[in-house]
Design a protein around this motif. Structure first.
Motif, PDB file in Angstrom:
ATOM      1  N   PRO A   1       0.791  -1.249   0.000  1.00 24.05           N
ATOM      2  CA  PRO A   1       0.000   0.000   0.000  1.00 24.05           C
ATOM      3  C   PRO A   1       0.825   1.303   0.000  1.00 24.05           C
ATOM      4  O   PRO A   1       0.506   2.216  -0.771  1.00 24.05           O
ATOM      5  N   PRO A   2       1.910   1.426   0.794  1.00 27.25           N
ATOM      6  CA  PRO A   2       2.649   2.695   0.735  1.00 27.25           C
ATOM      7  C   PRO A   2       3.248   2.976  -0.654  1.00 27.25           C
ATOM      8  O   PRO A   2       3.397   4.140  -1.049  1.00 27.25           O
ATOM      9  N   ALA A   3       3.567   1.912  -1.399  1.00 26.91           N
ATOM     10  CA  ALA A   3       4.136   2.104  -2.744  1.00 26.91           C
ATOM     11  C   ALA A   3       3.079   2.623  -3.712  1.00 26.91           C
ATOM     12  O   ALA A   3       3.361   3.447  -4.587  1.00 26.91           O
TER      13      ALA A   3
ATOM     14  N   ILE B   1       9.929  11.856  -3.106  1.00 23.63           N
ATOM     15  CA  ILE B   1       8.937  10.771  -3.139  1.00 23.63           C
ATOM     16  C   ILE B   1       9.693   9.485  -3.464  1.00 23.63           C
ATOM     17  O   ILE B   1      10.391   9.411  -4.477  1.00 23.63           O
ATOM     18  N   THR B   2       9.583   8.498  -2.583  1.00 22.30           N
ATOM     19  CA  THR B   2      10.237   7.215  -2.832  1.00 22.30           C
ATOM     20  C   THR B   2       9.185   6.144  -3.020  1.00 22.30           C
ATOM     21  O   THR B   2       8.362   5.912  -2.126  1.00 22.30           O
TER      22      THR B   2
ATOM     23  N   ASN C   1       7.064  11.817   2.751  1.00 19.86           N
ATOM     24  CA  ASN C   1       7.956  10.698   2.407  1.00 19.86           C
ATOM     25  C   ASN C   1       8.511   9.986   3.634  1.00 19.86           C
ATOM     26  O   ASN C   1       8.651   8.771   3.641  1.00 19.86           O
ATOM     27  N   ARG C   2       8.833  10.754   4.658  1.00 19.35           N
ATOM     28  CA  ARG C   2       9.337  10.149   5.912  1.00 19.35           C
ATOM     29  C   ARG C   2       8.333   9.142   6.455  1.00 19.35           C
ATOM     30  O   ARG C   2       8.651   8.019   6.789  1.00 19.35           O
ATOM     31  N   ARG C   3       7.086   9.635   6.542  1.00 17.78           N
ATOM     32  CA  ARG C   3       6.040   8.791   7.109  1.00 17.78           C
ATOM     33  C   ARG C   3       5.814   7.558   6.240  1.00 17.78           C
ATOM     34  O   ARG C   3       5.655   6.443   6.724  1.00 17.78           O
TER      35      ARG C   3
ATOM     36  N   LEU D   1       7.736  -0.640   8.552  1.00 20.08           N
ATOM     37  CA  LEU D   1       6.826  -1.346   9.466  1.00 20.08           C
ATOM     38  C   LEU D   1       6.138  -2.509   8.763  1.00 20.08           C
ATOM     39  O   LEU D   1       5.964  -3.581   9.345  1.00 20.08           O
ATOM     40  N   TYR D   2       5.756  -2.294   7.514  1.00 20.12           N
ATOM     41  CA  TYR D   2       5.104  -3.362   6.740  1.00 20.12           C
ATOM     42  C   TYR D   2       6.028  -4.577   6.659  1.00 20.12           C
ATOM     43  O   TYR D   2       5.607  -5.708   6.880  1.00 20.12           O
ATOM     44  N   ILE D   3       7.306  -4.308   6.349  1.00 14.25           N
ATOM     45  CA  ILE D   3       8.274  -5.418   6.225  1.00 14.25           C
ATOM     46  C   ILE D   3       8.422  -6.118   7.581  1.00 14.25           C
ATOM     47  O   ILE D   3       8.427  -7.345   7.672  1.00 14.25           O
TER      48      ILE D   3
END
Ligand code: ATP
Ligand code: MG
Length: 256
Positions: free
Chosen positions: A56-58, A198-199, A235-237, A244-246
């Motif tokens: 989801p973050p990606a 943005i990563t 981006n930090r968050r 955290l997902y990993i």
């Protein structure tokens, strides 16, 4: 020339093995640098940790990336050997959809590799490819040798630069020259991932279709709405959520 592997389609790692083969072919054709093969292996290791899927973050980052590309005055997509070997068609489609310039940007620059990357992009339908030969005549400050060459019509004068699989030193230099940097990098801990605005922590083969779909979707929005989407992105968050997902995934896998 190496011996070609026949990969059975039902092999559990068929896709990953196919990508490896594409990179090896790319290396033999002079598109991919030897170090590019090593970088790919590092990427694969992180992809394993993600479960080899878009998390989801990606997806959230890909949407913010699309908004920033659409808001840019002069967006440029930087293309290295690995990106050209893996996803030439998607790079060209994205450049047409935004629209954004395509620039050959190599860590190990040689005229032969520049031309090889350009020719792959032209074959994939690109009309114009920057950063080849004498046109890569501008320099990014604080970087040395061939690694700092950029095109005055491209990255040098860009406001937003998309860098798939970029090196940390070069990302830092782009930031110092005031660019807004979008990175695609499977390693959330790399200096590139940590430095970019943005990563997108995802494999380039999955990230590009997501950016492309988001660009098509967001195109119809007003600038103010695009700015809202971008404003909501931190981006930090997002990198924290990725890590955290990993962690959660590994915790679940380690439970009996
Ligand atoms: P940095 O220089 O940013 O500190 P690094 O030296 O470990 O990181 P580089 O070789 O400079 O890494 O850059 C390559 C980056 O590209 C790596 O972080 C790797 O995880 C990532 N990468 C490799 N293959 C892919 C891929 N297919 N999709 C997305 N990222 C990838
Ligand atoms: Mg590096």
């Amino acid at each position: 020339m190496g011996i070609r592997l026949k990969i059975p389609r039902i092999h559990p790692r068929a896709d990953s093995l196919k990508k490896r083969e594409e990179l090896i072919k790319g290396e033999e054709k002079g598109v991919v640098a030897k170090a590019g093969l090593i970088a790919h292996g590092r990427g694969e290791a992180f992809d394993y940790l993600l479960g080899e899927k878009t998390i989801p973050p990606a997806l959230f980052a890909a949407r913010a990336a699309a908004a920033s590309l659409l808001l840019a005055e002069h967006p440029v997509i930087s293309v290295n050997g690995n990106a050209a070997a893996l996803v030439p068609d998607l790079l060209v489609r994205l450049s047409k959809s935004v629209p954004a310039d395509l620039e050959v940007n190599l860590f190990y620059r040689s005229r032969r590799r520049e031309e090889a990357v350009k020719s792959i992009l032209i074959k994939a339908g690109a009309k114009k490819v920057l950063g080849v030969g004498r046109s890569a005549s501008a320099r990014i400050p604080e970087l040395f040798s061939e690694r700092r060459k950029v095109d005055p019509r491209g990255i040098y004068s860009a406001d937003v630069v998309l860098v798939p699989l970029e090196d940390g030193d070069r990302t830092l230099s782009l930031k110092r020259t005031g660019k807004f940097v979008i990175a695609i990098d499977l390693n959330p801990l790399s200096r590139t991932a940590q430095t970019a605005d943005i990563t997108i922590v995802d494999n380039i083969v999955r990230a590009l279709p997501n950016i492309l779909a988001a660009v098509e979707d967001l195109k119809r929005l007003e600038k103010a709405e695009l700015k809202l989407i971008l404003g909501r992105f931190d981006n930090r968050r997002n990198l924290s959520e990725t890590i955290l997902y990993i962690r959660e995934r590994l915790a679940a896998l380690s439970r009996e």
